[in-house]
Design a protein around this motif. Structure first.
Motif, PDB file in Angstrom:
ATOM      1  N   GLU A  22       0.830  -1.208   0.000  1.00 24.04           N
ATOM      2  CA  GLU A  22       0.000   0.000   0.000  1.00 24.04           C
ATOM      3  C   GLU A  22       0.860   1.252   0.000  1.00 24.04           C
ATOM      4  OE1 GLU A  22      -2.133   3.414   1.251  1.00 24.04           O
ATOM      5  OE2 GLU A  22      -0.622   2.467   2.502  1.00 24.04           O
ATOM      6  N   ARG A  23       1.872   1.276   0.847  1.00 31.33           N
ATOM      7  CA  ARG A  23       2.736   2.453   0.930  1.00 31.33           C
ATOM      8  C   ARG A  23       3.504   2.674  -0.382  1.00 31.33           C
ATOM      9  NH1 ARG A  23       7.296   2.384   5.268  1.00 31.33           N
ATOM     10  NH2 ARG A  23       5.709   1.055   6.139  1.00 31.33           N
ATOM     11  N   ARG A  24       4.033   1.601  -0.927  1.00 28.85           N
ATOM     12  CA  ARG A  24       4.802   1.735  -2.168  1.00 28.85           C
ATOM     13  C   ARG A  24       3.908   2.124  -3.351  1.00 28.85           C
ATOM     14  NH1 ARG A  24       9.842  -1.902  -4.031  1.00 28.85           N
ATOM     15  NH2 ARG A  24      10.022  -1.008  -6.086  1.00 28.85           N
ATOM     16  N   LEU A  25       2.709   1.565  -3.403  1.00 31.05           N
ATOM     17  CA  LEU A  25       1.775   1.920  -4.478  1.00 31.05           C
ATOM     18  C   LEU A  25       1.328   3.369  -4.363  1.00 31.05           C
ATOM     19  CD1 LEU A  25      -0.302  -1.353  -4.548  1.00 31.05           C
ATOM     20  CD2 LEU A  25       1.022  -0.427  -6.465  1.00 31.05           C
ATOM     21  N   ARG A  26       1.164   3.856  -3.134  1.00 35.83           N
ATOM     22  CA  ARG A  26       0.787   5.258  -2.944  1.00 35.83           C
ATOM     23  C   ARG A  26       1.875   6.175  -3.495  1.00 35.83           C
ATOM     24  NH1 ARG A  26       1.776   7.677   1.940  1.00 35.83           N
ATOM     25  NH2 ARG A  26       1.485   5.661   2.931  1.00 35.83           N
ATOM     26  N   HIS A  27       3.135   5.859  -3.195  1.00 34.69           N
ATOM     27  CA  HIS A  27       4.241   6.672  -3.721  1.00 34.69           C
ATOM     28  C   HIS A  27       4.326   6.575  -5.247  1.00 34.69           C
ATOM     29  CE1 HIS A  27       5.782   7.934   0.098  1.00 34.69           C
ATOM     30  NE2 HIS A  27       5.892   6.685   0.521  1.00 34.69           N
ATOM     31  N   GLU A  28       4.111   5.394  -5.781  1.00 33.22           N
ATOM     32  CA  GLU A  28       4.148   5.210  -7.230  1.00 33.22           C
ATOM     33  C   GLU A  28       3.057   6.035  -7.914  1.00 33.22           C
ATOM     34  OE1 GLU A  28       3.706   1.551 -10.382  1.00 33.22           O
ATOM     35  OE2 GLU A  28       4.672   1.142  -8.461  1.00 33.22           O
ATOM     36  N   ALA A  29       1.865   6.032  -7.325  1.00 35.02           N
ATOM     37  CA  ALA A  29       0.757   6.804  -7.893  1.00 35.02           C
ATOM     38  C   ALA A  29       1.029   8.304  -7.800  1.00 35.02           C
ATOM     39  CB  ALA A  29      -0.544   6.456  -7.182  1.00 35.02           C
ATOM     40  N   GLU A  30       1.570   8.753  -6.668  1.00 36.01           N
ATOM     41  CA  GLU A  30       1.886  10.174  -6.519  1.00 36.01           C
ATOM     42  C   GLU A  30       2.935  10.604  -7.539  1.00 36.01           C
ATOM     43  OE1 GLU A  30       3.067  10.473  -2.451  1.00 36.01           O
ATOM     44  OE2 GLU A  30       1.001  10.460  -1.707  1.00 36.01           O
ATOM     45  N   ASN A  31       3.957   9.788  -7.732  1.00 38.25           N
ATOM     46  CA  ASN A  31       4.988  10.116  -8.718  1.00 38.25           C
ATOM     47  C   ASN A  31       4.421  10.141 -10.130  1.00 38.25           C
ATOM     48  OD1 ASN A  31       6.891  10.318  -6.703  1.00 38.25           O
ATOM     49  ND2 ASN A  31       7.643   8.240  -6.974  1.00 38.25           N
ATOM     50  N   ALA A  32       3.502   9.247 -10.429  1.00 38.79           N
ATOM     51  CA  ALA A  32       2.884   9.220 -11.754  1.00 38.79           C
ATOM     52  C   ALA A  32       2.038  10.464 -11.988  1.00 38.79           C
ATOM     53  CB  ALA A  32       2.046   7.968 -11.915  1.00 38.79           C
ATOM     54  N   VAL A  33       1.327  10.914 -10.959  1.00 40.79           N
ATOM     55  CA  VAL A  33       0.522  12.129 -11.087  1.00 40.79           C
ATOM     56  C   VAL A  33       1.426  13.336 -11.317  1.00 40.79           C
ATOM     57  CG1 VAL A  33      -0.967  13.720  -9.808  1.00 40.79           C
ATOM     58  CG2 VAL A  33      -1.453  11.282  -9.798  1.00 40.79           C
TER      59      VAL A  33
END
Length: 115
Positions: free
Chosen positions: A90-101
């Motif tokens: 969850e934490r890693r996916l949140r960072h990945e999504a933020e970076n993609a945005v």
């Protein structure tokens, strides 16, 4: 990142923590079943099974849409079978999504990264 890819990552992220929590609760229920008369394993087993199946479905969708390499896809799958792995996913996916945005906004505004 298009909206469908972002949605796939969001679904996977949102199911990760509940799946991990249900796994931990199932482990506690298993210990309690063996040490006391309390037996919630059938109920928690069902709940965890449903959440795990949803995780696998959302993982496959995210893998398909994000075009992850085999190593990244395997990493997120292995996290699903570790008792606390879903919290890390969850934490890693949140960072990945933020970076993609952030990258998407930069591309839209014409900002060019320089290294």
């Amino acid at each position: 990142m298009d909206i469908k890819t972002a949605s796939a990552l969001r679904r996977l992220r949102l199911i990760s923590a509940p799946e991990a929590a249900s796994f931990l609760i199932l482990l506690v229920c298993s210990v309690l079943k063996r040490t006391t008369d309390f037996n919630a394993v059938p109920v928690m087993g069902y709940v965890h099974a449903v959440l795990f199946i949803l995780y696998v479905i959302f993982w496959a969708d995210a893998w398909n849409r994000t075009k992850w390499g085999a190593k990244t896809a395997a990493f997120y799958f292995v996290l699903s079978v570790l008792p606390t792995g879903g919290f890390f996913a969850e934490r890693r996916l949140r960072h990945e999504a933020e970076n993609a945005v952030i990258a998407s906004r930069a591309r839209r505004e014409g900002v060019v990264e320089t290294s």
